[in-house]
Design a protein around this motif. Structure first.
Motif, mmCIF file in Angstrom:
data_model
loop_
_atom_site.group_PDB
_atom_site.id
_atom_site.type_symbol
_atom_site.label_atom_id
_atom_site.label_comp_id
_atom_site.label_asym_id
_atom_site.label_seq_id
_atom_site.Cartn_x
_atom_site.Cartn_y
_atom_site.Cartn_z
ATOM 1 N N GLN A 190 0.813 -1.197 0.000
ATOM 2 C CA GLN A 190 0.043 -0.251 0.075
ATOM 3 C C GLN A 190 0.915 1.308 -0.001
ATOM 4 O O GLN A 190 0.716 2.188 0.580
ATOM 5 C CB GLN A 190 -0.842 -0.124 1.336
ATOM 6 N N ALA A 191 1.888 1.171 -0.790
ATOM 7 C CA ALA A 191 2.811 2.277 -1.005
ATOM 8 C C ALA A 191 2.491 3.353 -2.110
ATOM 9 O O ALA A 191 1.919 2.715 -2.899
ATOM 10 C CB ALA A 191 4.279 1.726 -0.945
ATOM 11 N N ASP A 192 2.852 4.370 -2.030
ATOM 12 C CA ASP A 192 2.762 5.390 -3.010
ATOM 13 C C ASP A 192 3.336 5.038 -4.237
ATOM 14 O O ASP A 192 4.848 4.997 -4.217
ATOM 15 C CB ASP A 192 3.086 6.679 -2.425
ATOM 16 N N PRO A 193 2.513 4.737 -5.300
ATOM 17 C CA PRO A 193 3.374 4.229 -6.518
ATOM 18 C C PRO A 193 4.237 5.293 -7.164
ATOM 19 O O PRO A 193 5.452 4.694 -7.607
ATOM 20 C CB PRO A 193 2.340 3.686 -7.466
ATOM 21 N N GLU A 194 4.022 6.578 -6.949
ATOM 22 C CA GLU A 194 5.126 7.346 -7.519
ATOM 23 C C GLU A 194 6.184 7.616 -6.592
ATOM 24 O O GLU A 194 7.574 7.603 -7.208
ATOM 25 C CB GLU A 194 4.403 8.915 -7.515
ATOM 26 N N VAL A 195 6.115 7.362 -5.275
ATOM 27 C CA VAL A 195 7.334 7.307 -4.633
ATOM 28 C C VAL A 195 8.354 6.078 -4.931
ATOM 29 O O VAL A 195 9.254 5.986 -5.283
ATOM 30 C CB VAL A 195 7.193 7.424 -2.936
ATOM 31 N N VAL A 196 7.427 5.074 -5.064
ATOM 32 C CA VAL A 196 8.270 3.628 -5.376
ATOM 33 C C VAL A 196 8.860 3.654 -6.750
ATOM 34 O O VAL A 196 9.867 3.303 -6.853
ATOM 35 C CB VAL A 196 7.232 2.526 -5.173
ATOM 36 N N ALA A 197 8.185 4.405 -7.703
ATOM 37 C CA ALA A 197 8.715 4.493 -8.966
ATOM 38 C C ALA A 197 9.881 5.169 -9.007
ATOM 39 O O ALA A 197 10.884 5.021 -9.769
ATOM 40 C CB ALA A 197 7.626 5.181 -9.851
ATOM 41 N N ARG A 198 9.883 6.382 -8.305
ATOM 42 C CA ARG A 198 11.459 7.193 -7.694
ATOM 43 C C ARG A 198 12.208 6.270 -7.267
ATOM 44 O O ARG A 198 13.756 6.164 -7.903
ATOM 45 C CB ARG A 198 10.989 8.486 -7.121
ATOM 46 N N MET A 199 11.901 5.484 -6.367
ATOM 47 C CA MET A 199 13.166 4.720 -5.832
ATOM 48 C C MET A 199 13.569 3.375 -6.708
ATOM 49 O O MET A 199 14.739 3.297 -6.924
ATOM 50 C CB MET A 199 12.524 4.053 -4.442
ATOM 51 N N ALA A 200 12.842 2.834 -7.566
ATOM 52 C CA ALA A 200 12.788 1.948 -8.573
ATOM 53 C C ALA A 200 14.113 2.506 -9.499
ATOM 54 O O ALA A 200 14.773 1.892 -10.113
ATOM 55 C CB ALA A 200 11.820 1.423 -9.132
ATOM 56 N N ALA A 201 13.972 3.903 -9.737
ATOM 57 C CA ALA A 201 14.729 4.653 -10.677
ATOM 58 C C ALA A 201 16.142 4.924 -10.307
ATOM 59 O O ALA A 201 17.203 5.292 -10.960
ATOM 60 C CB ALA A 201 14.140 5.820 -11.245
#
Length: 256
Positions: A190-201
C-alpha cells in the motif's frame, strides 16, 4: 546498558555523537577538526563509544570510518519510556528519533549483539522458516556467490537477474543486491506508486551482513549501501531495518 550510560555521561563523547548524527561515516581526522582535543583524546573517546556499541567503525581502504549506531539508544528508550509519563520522557524520545534519522547519501550501518552462534544466525538470515517470522519475506537461492535470488513478500514474487548474491562466506559474511521495486510490490505494501517509481529509478543498492563471534555472542553489523545522491530508498530502509533486526534478535534468542 551501564556502558551506554557511562559513555553518554561525558560531554565530549556526546559531541562526537552529535557530529556523527549530522554527518555519518567520518574518519578520525574529520572528527578531530575544530575540536579542542588532541587526536589521542578523540581516539580514546571513540574507543569508549565503540565499546558501548554507540559507534561502529568500518575500514574503507586505509581509512577507518565511524558510524553512529542507534540500537543502544533504542534499547534505552524501549526500557525506560514505558515507566514514565510522556511529559517526562519527551527529550529522550526526541534523542532517539534524532539518532535514528537517516543521513542522506551515506551507507546505512547498524550493529547489534545477539546471544546465538554464527551458524544459527546464518540460518536465520537465509532459511525461509526463520525469515518469514521476523521479516515477512522469504528468499529462494543457492546462497553461493553469483547465485540469483527470488524474493517472496506479501504474496508477491519478485524475480530479476540483477537480484544476486554478491558474496557468501558462511557463517561470517553475506551480501546481496536489493530487490527490484515493482508496481506489484508497491501495491502489496500500500505504498505510494509515484514514490516507489522514483526509488526504482535509483541505482540498485546492496546489503551486507557481517557476523563476528565475540565473548559468547554474535556481533551482527548490517551495511546497506550503494545509494545515489538524495536517495529516497535510503530513508525507507533506514526506517525498516531497526525493526527487522530487533525482531530477528528476539526470535533467535528465544530459540537459543
Amino acid at each position: 546498558m551501564d556502558d551506554v550510560f557511562r559513555a553518554l555521561a561525558d560531554p565530549s563523547r556526546r559531541e562526537l555523537l552529535d557530529r556523527l548524527n549530522a554527518q555519518d561515516g567520518q574518519s578520525l581526522r574529520e572528527l578531530c577538526a575544530g575540536l579542542g582535543m588532541t587526536r589521542q583524546s578523540v581516539s580514546k573517546h571513540l574507543a569508549v563509544l565503540e565499546a558501548a556499541n554507540l559507534v561502529t567503525a568500518r575500514w574503507r581502504g586505509r581509512e577507518k570510518l565511524h558510524h553512529l549506531n542507534a540500537e543502544p539508544i533504542g534499547a534505552i528508550a524501549d526500557r525506560w519510556i514505558s515507566r514514565y509519563t510522556r511529559e517526562r520522557v519527551h527529550l529522550l524520545a526526541d534523542l532517539k528519533r534524532a539518532l535514528e534519522q537517516p543521513m542522506a547519501q551515506e551507507d546505512f550501518v547498524y550493529t547489534t549483539y545477539i546471544k546465538t552462534t554464527p551458524e544459527q544466525l546464518w540460518q536465520a538470515l537465509t532459511d525461509p522458516a526463520f525469515t518469514s517470522q521476523y521479516w515477512g519475506a522469504t528468499f529462494t537461492s543457492e546462497w553461493t556467490t553469483g547465485a540469483e535470488m527470488t524474493w517472496h513478500e506479501n504474496g508477491v514474487t519478485i524475480t530479476d537477474p540483477a537480484q544476486v548474491v554478491l558474496e557468501a562466506d558462511p557463517p561470517r559474511r553475506l551480501s546481496y543486491t536489493w530487490h527490484t521495486l515493482s508496481r506489484e510490490w508497491a501495491d502489496s505494501h500500500q505504498a505510494d506508486p509515484e514514490v516507489v517509481a522514483r526509488m526504482a529509478a535509483e541505482p540498485r543498492s546492496h546489503v551486507t551482513f557481517e557476523i563476528e563471534e565475540q565473548d559468547g555472542q554474535v556481533r551482527l553489523t548490517v551495511v546497506h549501501g550503494g545509494f545515489g545522491a538524495g536517495s529516497e530508498l535510503r530513508e525507507g530502509v533506514s526506517q525498516g531495518w531497526p525493526k527487522i533486526l530487533a525482531d530477528l534478535k528476539s526470535l533467535v534468542e528465544q530459540r537459543a
